[in-house]
Scaffold this motif. Structure first.
Motif, PDB file in Angstrom:
ATOM      1  N   ARG A 178      -1.619   6.469   8.517  1.00 32.47           N
ATOM      2  CA  ARG A 178      -1.968   6.053   9.880  1.00 32.47           C
ATOM      3  C   ARG A 178      -2.945   4.886   9.845  1.00 32.47           C
ATOM      4  NH1 ARG A 178      -4.227  10.883  11.931  1.00 32.47           N
ATOM      5  NH2 ARG A 178      -2.145  11.719  11.570  1.00 32.47           N
ATOM      6  N   MET A 179      -3.922   4.957   8.959  1.00 33.90           N
ATOM      7  CA  MET A 179      -4.901   3.882   8.847  1.00 33.90           C
ATOM      8  C   MET A 179      -4.242   2.582   8.390  1.00 33.90           C
ATOM      9  SD  MET A 179      -8.373   3.718   6.507  1.00 33.90           S
ATOM     10  CE  MET A 179      -9.126   5.089   7.378  1.00 33.90           C
ATOM     11  N   VAL A 180      -3.365   2.667   7.387  1.00 26.70           N
ATOM     12  CA  VAL A 180      -2.690   1.481   6.868  1.00 26.70           C
ATOM     13  C   VAL A 180      -1.788   0.864   7.942  1.00 26.70           C
ATOM     14  CG1 VAL A 180      -1.045   0.621   5.158  1.00 26.70           C
ATOM     15  CG2 VAL A 180      -2.776   2.299   4.486  1.00 26.70           C
ATOM     16  N   LYS A 181      -1.030   1.708   8.613  1.00 28.12           N
ATOM     17  CA  LYS A 181      -0.110   1.217   9.656  1.00 28.12           C
ATOM     18  C   LYS A 181      -0.873   0.507  10.772  1.00 28.12           C
ATOM     19  CE  LYS A 181       1.826   4.310  12.309  1.00 28.12           C
ATOM     20  NZ  LYS A 181       2.744   5.374  12.788  1.00 28.12           N
ATOM     21  N   ARG A 182      -1.943   1.103  11.236  1.00 33.28           N
ATOM     22  CA  ARG A 182      -2.714   0.495  12.326  1.00 33.28           C
ATOM     23  C   ARG A 182      -3.372  -0.800  11.890  1.00 33.28           C
ATOM     24  NH1 ARG A 182      -5.546   6.061  14.663  1.00 33.28           N
ATOM     25  NH2 ARG A 182      -3.726   6.808  15.829  1.00 33.28           N
ATOM     26  N   PHE A 183      -3.878  -0.819  10.658  1.00 36.49           N
ATOM     27  CA  PHE A 183      -4.518  -2.033  10.155  1.00 36.49           C
ATOM     28  C   PHE A 183      -3.515  -3.172  10.070  1.00 36.49           C
ATOM     29  CE2 PHE A 183      -5.338  -4.851   6.564  1.00 36.49           C
ATOM     30  CZ  PHE A 183      -6.574  -5.367   6.922  1.00 36.49           C
ATOM     31  N   MET A 184      -2.361  -2.918   9.471  1.00 38.02           N
ATOM     32  CA  MET A 184      -1.373  -3.980   9.311  1.00 38.02           C
ATOM     33  C   MET A 184      -0.853  -4.475  10.654  1.00 38.02           C
ATOM     34  SD  MET A 184       0.867  -2.945   5.943  1.00 38.02           S
ATOM     35  CE  MET A 184       0.178  -3.114   4.275  1.00 38.02           C
ATOM     36  N   ARG A 185      -0.640  -3.563  11.580  1.00 35.21           N
ATOM     37  CA  ARG A 185      -0.164  -3.973  12.905  1.00 35.21           C
ATOM     38  C   ARG A 185      -1.199  -4.822  13.624  1.00 35.21           C
ATOM     39  NH1 ARG A 185       2.862   1.410  15.420  1.00 35.21           N
ATOM     40  NH2 ARG A 185       4.778   1.234  14.192  1.00 35.21           N
ATOM     41  N   VAL A 218       0.840  -1.194   0.000  1.00 35.11           N
ATOM     42  CA  VAL A 218       0.000   0.000   0.000  1.00 35.11           C
ATOM     43  C   VAL A 218       0.877   1.248   0.000  1.00 35.11           C
ATOM     44  CG1 VAL A 218      -1.889   1.221   1.137  1.00 35.11           C
ATOM     45  CG2 VAL A 218      -1.708  -1.266   1.366  1.00 35.11           C
ATOM     46  N   ILE A 219       0.634   2.121  -0.979  1.00 35.19           N
ATOM     47  CA  ILE A 219       1.338   3.406  -1.059  1.00 35.19           C
ATOM     48  C   ILE A 219       0.352   4.502  -0.674  1.00 35.19           C
ATOM     49  CG2 ILE A 219       2.598   5.024  -2.531  1.00 35.19           C
ATOM     50  CD1 ILE A 219       3.170   2.662  -4.424  1.00 35.19           C
ATOM     51  N   SER A 220       0.708   5.297   0.327  1.00 41.11           N
ATOM     52  CA  SER A 220      -0.150   6.406   0.741  1.00 41.11           C
ATOM     53  C   SER A 220       0.610   7.709   0.595  1.00 41.11           C
ATOM     54  CB  SER A 220      -0.623   6.220   2.184  1.00 41.11           C
ATOM     55  OG  SER A 220       0.489   6.115   3.057  1.00 41.11           O
ATOM     56  N   PHE A 221      -0.156   8.821   0.617  1.00 38.96           N
ATOM     57  CA  PHE A 221       0.453  10.120   0.352  1.00 38.96           C
ATOM     58  C   PHE A 221       0.173  11.172   1.415  1.00 38.96           C
ATOM     59  CE2 PHE A 221       0.567   8.040  -3.700  1.00 38.96           C
ATOM     60  CZ  PHE A 221       1.760   8.472  -4.244  1.00 38.96           C
ATOM     61  N   HIS A 222      -0.609  10.851   2.416  1.00 38.75           N
ATOM     62  CA  HIS A 222      -0.738  11.792   3.525  1.00 38.75           C
ATOM     63  C   HIS A 222      -0.973  11.023   4.814  1.00 38.75           C
ATOM     64  CE1 HIS A 222      -5.148  11.549   3.768  1.00 38.75           C
ATOM     65  NE2 HIS A 222      -5.196  11.757   2.465  1.00 38.75           N
ATOM     66  N   SER A 223      -0.835  11.726   5.931  1.00 42.46           N
ATOM     67  CA  SER A 223      -0.776  11.081   7.238  1.00 42.46           C
ATOM     68  C   SER A 223      -2.053  10.328   7.593  1.00 42.46           C
ATOM     69  CB  SER A 223      -0.464  12.116   8.321  1.00 42.46           C
ATOM     70  OG  SER A 223      -1.453  13.135   8.341  1.00 42.46           O
ATOM     71  N   LEU A 224      -3.212  10.818   7.176  1.00 42.85           N
ATOM     72  CA  LEU A 224      -4.457  10.140   7.516  1.00 42.85           C
ATOM     73  C   LEU A 224      -4.499   8.738   6.920  1.00 42.85           C
ATOM     74  CD1 LEU A 224      -6.998  13.059   6.933  1.00 42.85           C
ATOM     75  CD2 LEU A 224      -6.151  12.219   9.133  1.00 42.85           C
ATOM     76  N   GLU A 225      -4.115   8.622   5.663  1.00 44.75           N
ATOM     77  CA  GLU A 225      -4.083   7.314   4.998  1.00 44.75           C
ATOM     78  C   GLU A 225      -3.026   6.420   5.630  1.00 44.75           C
ATOM     79  OE1 GLU A 225      -4.955   8.912   0.442  1.00 44.75           O
ATOM     80  OE2 GLU A 225      -2.925   8.610   1.170  1.00 44.75           O
TER      81      GLU A 225
END
Length: 311
Positions: A242-249, A233-240
Motif C-alpha cells: 500500500r505504501m509503495v503503490k501510494r508513493f509511486m502514484r 520494489v518487491i513487497s510481501f504484505h499489504s502494509l508495504e
C-alpha cells in the motif's frame, strides 16, 4: 540449497538492465538478484549492493568481481551510500522488502515460531533492541498498538494482555513462549495460518522499523535515478505494498494545487515518476516451487526527464 529470489526474471526485465549501466541492489539478502544483475552487465557496468544484515554483507564479500561492491547499511541510507560510493546517478534501484528466507530459516535469529530460539528478530544484529527486550518492557497499550497496526490482528488487545500477564510470571525470552501466548489469546483461527503469525509479523516490523525505513528509502530511490532509470520494489504484505503503490502514484501525478490558485500549466511541476505496467505477482509455477512468493508484489516506475516543469 541455493537461495532462489522471488520474481527474478520479472525483476530483471523491470530494471531494463543496460550492459554499461549502474545499479543498486539495496537489499542484497543472499545475493540472488545481485548475481543475476551482474550476469546481465558488461565490463563497464557496475552494481552497488547494500544490506543491514552483517551476515548478508559477509555473503556479498565473497563475490570477487571488480564491478561489484557491498556496504553494510540500512536502505534508509540509500542516497548517502550512493554518494559515498562516488556515484552521481544510477540506472536502477531494487528494493526487495521484508525478512529474507535465510533469516527465517536460521533459528537463532528468532524470526520464526517454527523453531524454539531466542527472541531476537533484528535484521541488523549489530545494534538495536531485541524483540525480547521490547516485549518485556513495553506497556500493554504499546504492544497492542503494534500488533494491531503492523499485524492487522483483531485480537491485538487480548494478545497484549496475555503477554503482560505472562511476563509477570517469567520473562518472555524465546519464540516458543511468544507463540504459545499468542495462540492462547487468538480466539478465531484462520485456515492455513498459525495463530501466532500476525503477532510475529507485527513485532518484527516494529523492531526493525521496516515501514519507517521504507518511507525514507522510496524518495531517495527516486532522487538517485537518472532520467529513464527504473525503481523496482518487491513487497510481501499489504502494509508495504500500500505504501509503495501510494508513493509511486503520487510521484507520477506530480504537483497538485488547489483549483482556486491560478497557475499556468507550464509552471506546475510534473511527476518525477512514470508508472511502468501494473503490479506483477508470481506465477503459479513459481509459487509451487517457492511458497513464499505467493504474497510477493512487484511494482515498477521510471524516472521522468529532468524537467522542472510540465507543459
Amino acid at each position: 540449497m541455493a537461495h532462489v529470489p522471488v520474481l527474478l526474471e520479472e525483476t530483471l526485465a523491470a530494471l531494463n538492465i543496460r550492459p554499461e549501466g549502474v545499479y543498486v541492489d539495496a537489499t542484497f539478502g543472499r545475493g540472488g538478484h545481485s548475481r543475476a544483475i551482474l550476469g546481465r552487465l558488461g565490463p563497464q557496468g557496475r552494481l552497488l549492493a547494500m544490506d543491514r544484515d552483517p551476515r548478508a554483507v559477509a555473503e556479498g564479500e565473497r563475490i570477487r568481481d571488480g564491478r561489484f561492491s557491498i556496504v553494510h547499511a540500512h536502505f534508509s541510507r540509500l542516497r548517502a551510500t550512493v554518494a559515498a560510493a562516488g556515484l552521481n546517478e544510477v540506472d536502477g534501484v531494487l528494493l526487495d522488502i521484508g525478512v529474507s528466507s535465510p533469516q527465517i530459516d536460521e533459528p537463532e535469529r528468532g524470526f520464526s515460531f517454527r523453531f524454539d530460539a531466542p527472541l531476537d528478530m533484528r535484521m541488523d544484529t549489530s545494534q538495536g533492541q531485541t524483540a525480547a527486550e521490547w516485549l518485556n518492557t513495553a506497556t500493554e497499550e504499546e504492544i497492542a498498538h503494534v500488533i494491531r497496526e503492523y499485524g492487522e490482528e483483531r485480537f491485538a488487545k487480548s494478545v497484549a494482555r496475555a503477554i503482560v500477564a505472562a511476563r509477570a510470571e517469567a520473562p518472555i525470552e524465546r519464540t516458543a513462549q511468544l507463540a504459545r501466548i499468542a495462540a492462547s489469546a487468538v480466539r478465531t483461527r484462520e485456515r492455513g495460518q498459525d495463530p501466532a503469525t500476525r503477532t510475529f509479523q507485527a513485532v518484527r516490523i516494529h523492531i526493525n522499523r521496516e515501514l519507517e525505513e521504507l518511507a525514507q528509502a522510496l524518495p531517495q530511490g527516486v532522487e538517485v535515478l537518472r532520467a529513464g532509470g527504473r525503481l523496482a520494489v518487491i513487497s510481501f504484505h499489504s502494509l508495504e505494498d500500500r505504501m509503495v503503490k501510494r508513493f509511486m502514484r503520487a510521484e507520477a501525478k506530480g504537483e497538485e494545487l488547489p483549483p482556486e490558485i491560478p497557475m499556468p500549466a507550464h509552471a506546475i511541476k510534473a511527476g518525477r515518476l512514470r508508472l511502468v505496467g501494473r503490479a506483477i505477482r508470481a506465477s503459479e509455477t513459481e509459487v509451487a516451487r517457492n511458497p513464499r512468493a505467493r504474497s510477493a508484489v512487484l511494482r515498477v516506475a521510471e524516472r521522468t526527464a529532468e524537467a522542472a516543469c510540465s507543459g
